[in-house]
Scaffold this motif. Sequence first.
Motif, mmCIF file in Angstrom:
data_model
loop_
_atom_site.group_PDB
_atom_site.id
_atom_site.type_symbol
_atom_site.label_atom_id
_atom_site.label_comp_id
_atom_site.label_asym_id
_atom_site.label_seq_id
_atom_site.Cartn_x
_atom_site.Cartn_y
_atom_site.Cartn_z
ATOM 1 N N TYR A 1 47.789 50.651 41.660
ATOM 2 C CA TYR A 1 47.562 49.586 40.685
ATOM 3 C C TYR A 1 47.652 50.072 39.239
ATOM 4 C CZ TYR A 1 45.867 47.107 44.819
ATOM 5 O OH TYR A 1 45.767 46.529 46.049
ATOM 6 N N TYR B 1 39.684 43.295 44.631
ATOM 7 C CA TYR B 1 40.121 41.909 44.761
ATOM 8 C C TYR B 1 41.640 41.769 44.932
ATOM 9 C CZ TYR B 1 35.578 39.993 43.489
ATOM 10 O OH TYR B 1 34.264 39.640 43.482
ATOM 11 N N LEU B 2 42.361 42.849 44.722
ATOM 12 C CA LEU B 2 43.822 42.778 44.689
ATOM 13 C C LEU B 2 44.440 43.118 46.038
ATOM 14 C CD1 LEU B 2 44.375 44.612 41.290
ATOM 15 C CD2 LEU B 2 44.318 42.138 41.695
ATOM 16 N N LEU C 1 47.274 38.629 43.567
ATOM 17 C CA LEU C 1 45.942 38.101 43.234
ATOM 18 C C LEU C 1 45.851 36.728 43.886
ATOM 19 C CD1 LEU C 1 43.223 38.116 41.830
ATOM 20 C CD2 LEU C 1 44.358 37.307 39.748
ATOM 21 N N GLN D 1 40.222 34.442 42.928
ATOM 22 C CA GLN D 1 40.416 34.471 41.477
ATOM 23 C C GLN D 1 39.184 34.037 40.693
ATOM 24 O OE1 GLN D 1 44.350 33.240 39.922
ATOM 25 N NE2 GLN D 1 43.178 31.714 38.792
ATOM 26 N N LEU E 1 36.476 36.606 40.810
ATOM 27 C CA LEU E 1 36.868 37.747 39.981
ATOM 28 C C LEU E 1 36.635 37.440 38.499
ATOM 29 C CD1 LEU E 1 38.187 40.536 39.661
ATOM 30 C CD2 LEU E 1 40.400 39.375 39.657
#
Length: 192
Positions: free
Chosen positions: A2, A26-27, A106, A111, A114
Amino acid sequence: MYGPLLAHIAQYVSLSEAESDLLQTYLGHQIIARKEHVLVEGQVCTANYFVLRGCLRTYLVNEKGTEQTIQFGIENWWLTDYASLDNQVPSQFYMQATENAEVVVLEKRVQEELFRQLPQLERYFRILLQKAAAAALFRMKLLYSLSGEARYHHFNDHFPAFVQRVPQYMLASYLGFTPEFLSKIRAKVGHR
């Protein structure tokens, strides 16, 4: 994996190491083969895609059955169908890899959580959306104010590597003319 996304985010907002670590939980990550679709018309868009490697395009199919490319996404660009993603309605577009690609994913379902935990990411996406809106307006200006040949030269002058990277029929579609017209322009340029 990332790193490019974290570097991109750091251009606009600051994240601590702990926040960067949280973001990464979260990705998702996806490899997309050339010509593979991540979204097709009629499907609800479920994610936002950050291009790590490769190129994607967004296109529609008009009433004549012709593909009309409306957007490209290359390294360090986000790509999604916001109308479908935000409203969870069927998309009117297709998203396809024009070359083998690797993306950060994502998902819509994570979302909001996050953004609640890392509110500076809402600022990051707002800045990107403002830039995208400005770019879309500028593109419309070019489509309406320049000849096809002038649009090609403008695009070629500002994005020369990109012009060589995408199939010519997609580039022609994006610039608003036929592949045959693009061939004529390129032949003319070659004779200068």
